[in-house]
Design a protein around this motif. Structure first.
Motif, mmCIF file in Angstrom:
data_model
loop_
_atom_site.group_PDB
_atom_site.id
_atom_site.type_symbol
_atom_site.label_atom_id
_atom_site.label_comp_id
_atom_site.label_asym_id
_atom_site.label_seq_id
_atom_site.Cartn_x
_atom_site.Cartn_y
_atom_site.Cartn_z
ATOM 1 N N SER A 158 13.887 11.680 -2.503
ATOM 2 C CA SER A 158 14.820 10.895 -1.654
ATOM 3 C C SER A 158 13.937 9.862 -0.695
ATOM 4 O O SER A 158 12.599 9.885 -0.891
ATOM 5 N N ARG A 159 14.635 8.856 -0.087
ATOM 6 C CA ARG A 159 13.999 8.008 0.814
ATOM 7 C C ARG A 159 14.372 7.919 2.026
ATOM 8 O O ARG A 159 15.662 7.918 2.323
ATOM 9 N N ASP A 160 13.601 7.412 3.271
ATOM 10 C CA ASP A 160 14.077 7.251 4.501
ATOM 11 C C ASP A 160 13.662 5.762 4.675
ATOM 12 O O ASP A 160 12.447 5.197 4.880
ATOM 13 N N PHE A 161 14.739 4.904 4.943
ATOM 14 C CA PHE A 161 14.464 3.408 5.064
ATOM 15 C C PHE A 161 13.909 3.256 6.569
ATOM 16 O O PHE A 161 13.247 2.191 6.797
ATOM 17 N N ALA A 162 14.112 4.177 7.501
ATOM 18 C CA ALA A 162 13.626 3.711 8.782
ATOM 19 C C ALA A 162 11.992 4.056 8.840
ATOM 20 O O ALA A 162 11.367 3.473 9.673
ATOM 21 N N LYS A 163 11.669 4.988 8.081
ATOM 22 C CA LYS A 163 10.064 5.025 7.842
ATOM 23 C C LYS A 163 9.334 4.473 6.554
ATOM 24 O O LYS A 163 8.166 4.733 6.565
ATOM 25 N N ASN A 164 10.166 3.736 5.988
ATOM 26 C CA ASN A 164 9.715 3.434 4.743
ATOM 27 C C ASN A 164 8.786 4.461 3.946
ATOM 28 O O ASN A 164 7.706 4.106 3.448
ATOM 29 N N THR A 165 9.550 5.618 3.739
ATOM 30 C CA THR A 165 8.766 6.496 3.051
ATOM 31 C C THR A 165 9.713 7.262 2.044
ATOM 32 O O THR A 165 11.063 7.254 2.415
ATOM 33 N N ARG A 171 0.734 -1.127 0.035
ATOM 34 C CA ARG A 171 -0.139 0.107 0.006
ATOM 35 C C ARG A 171 0.780 1.328 -0.211
ATOM 36 O O ARG A 171 1.997 1.111 0.808
ATOM 37 N N LEU A 172 0.422 2.231 -0.889
ATOM 38 C CA LEU A 172 1.297 3.599 -0.867
ATOM 39 C C LEU A 172 0.113 4.683 -0.749
ATOM 40 O O LEU A 172 -0.866 4.596 -1.153
ATOM 41 N N VAL A 173 0.637 5.576 0.104
ATOM 42 C CA VAL A 173 -0.307 6.582 0.502
ATOM 43 C C VAL A 173 0.568 7.799 0.675
ATOM 44 O O VAL A 173 1.694 8.166 1.252
ATOM 45 N N GLU A 174 0.180 8.689 -0.269
ATOM 46 C CA GLU A 174 0.733 9.920 -0.688
ATOM 47 C C GLU A 174 0.190 11.099 0.176
ATOM 48 O O GLU A 174 -1.173 11.092 0.530
ATOM 49 N N SER A 175 0.822 11.953 0.517
ATOM 50 C CA SER A 175 0.405 13.169 1.384
ATOM 51 C C SER A 175 1.181 14.721 1.100
ATOM 52 O O SER A 175 2.493 14.268 0.466
ATOM 53 N N GLY A 176 0.763 15.592 1.563
ATOM 54 C CA GLY A 176 1.821 16.791 1.216
ATOM 55 C C GLY A 176 1.184 17.344 -0.002
ATOM 56 O O GLY A 176 1.823 18.655 -0.207
ATOM 57 N N LEU A 184 6.865 22.873 -1.931
ATOM 58 C CA LEU A 184 5.882 21.876 -1.066
ATOM 59 C C LEU A 184 6.828 20.484 -1.375
ATOM 60 O O LEU A 184 7.984 20.262 -1.845
ATOM 61 N N ARG A 185 6.470 19.585 -0.277
ATOM 62 C CA ARG A 185 7.161 18.372 -0.022
ATOM 63 C C ARG A 185 6.123 17.274 0.076
ATOM 64 O O ARG A 185 5.352 16.944 0.861
ATOM 65 N N LEU A 186 6.194 16.290 -1.129
ATOM 66 C CA LEU A 186 5.323 15.267 -0.927
ATOM 67 C C LEU A 186 5.918 14.191 -0.304
ATOM 68 O O LEU A 186 7.091 13.801 -0.310
ATOM 69 N N SER A 187 5.029 13.294 0.550
ATOM 70 C CA SER A 187 5.635 12.321 0.956
ATOM 71 C C SER A 187 4.598 10.757 0.569
ATOM 72 O O SER A 187 3.485 11.005 0.141
ATOM 73 N N CYS A 188 5.382 9.789 0.549
ATOM 74 C CA CYS A 188 4.529 8.485 0.060
ATOM 75 C C CYS A 188 5.176 7.584 1.278
ATOM 76 O O CYS A 188 6.157 6.991 1.291
ATOM 77 N N ALA A 189 4.096 7.257 2.041
ATOM 78 C CA ALA A 189 4.296 5.973 2.967
ATOM 79 C C ALA A 189 4.030 4.763 2.350
ATOM 80 O O ALA A 189 3.157 4.397 1.878
ATOM 81 N N ALA A 190 5.201 3.799 2.408
ATOM 82 C CA ALA A 190 4.783 2.539 1.771
ATOM 83 C C ALA A 190 4.896 1.552 2.801
ATOM 84 O O ALA A 190 5.846 1.321 3.630
ATOM 85 N N SER A 191 3.944 0.612 2.764
ATOM 86 C CA SER A 191 3.694 -0.662 3.487
ATOM 87 C C SER A 191 4.297 -1.771 2.518
ATOM 88 O O SER A 191 3.635 -2.337 1.976
ATOM 89 N N ILE A 192 5.703 -1.984 2.628
ATOM 90 C CA ILE A 192 6.472 -2.918 1.896
ATOM 91 C C ILE A 192 7.470 -3.613 2.762
ATOM 92 O O ILE A 192 8.352 -2.839 3.427
ATOM 93 N N ARG A 193 7.401 -4.973 3.043
ATOM 94 C CA ARG A 193 8.358 -5.283 3.961
ATOM 95 C C ARG A 193 9.679 -5.363 3.301
ATOM 96 O O ARG A 193 10.565 -5.350 4.250
ATOM 97 N N THR A 194 10.111 -5.637 2.197
ATOM 98 C CA THR A 194 11.350 -5.257 1.664
ATOM 99 C C THR A 194 11.633 -3.915 0.860
ATOM 100 O O THR A 194 11.953 -4.170 -0.327
#
Length: 123
Positions: A71-78, A3-8, A18-28
């Motif tokens: 950019s991507r943040d591995f700790a936040k899967n974002t 699941r991918l959820v955008e915001s911003g 503006l800064r867009l974010s995408c939270a990803a529910s991906i195990r890998t």
């Protein structure tokens, strides 16, 4: 289940940011290339930017090179899209996408998509 959820998204004046974010529910998460695409009214969806699974490589459309940063943040899967010096022609619905594999600028190569977030740039 991915699941991918955008915001911003939102309304901003030309020249703004503006800064867009995408939270990803991906195990890998680190195995997925993440991309941003956009679609303006009456136009086809187009590539904006992509970042490799490792985060070491980034790619941009010519129209946003030098103004946008992915950019991507591995700790936040974002994954993020920092958009500076925005122009009215950047107005579109922005979509986050995930691809299991190498970087691509073709939307048909992406496996999962978010619902989109509206960005409107006023002149």
């Amino acid at each position: 289940q991915v699941r991918l959820v955008e915001s911003g998204g939102g309304l901003v004046q030309a020249g703004g940011s503006l800064r867009l974010s995408c939270a990803a529910s991906i195990r890998t998460f680190s195995r997925y290339t993440m991309g941003w695409f956009r679609q303006a009214p009456g136009k086809e969806r187009e590539f904006v930017a992509a970042i490799s699974g490792s985060g070491e490589s980034t790619y941009y459309a010519d129209s946003v090179q030098g103004r946008f940063t992915i950019s991507r943040d591995f700790a936040k899967n974002t994954v993020y899209l920092q958009m500076n010096s925005l122009k009215p022609e950047d107005t579109a619905v922005y979509y986050c996408a995930a691809r299991y594999g190498s970087v691509s600028n073709r939307d048909g190569n992406y496996d999962y998509w978010g619902q989109g977030t509206q960005v409107t740039v006023s002149s």
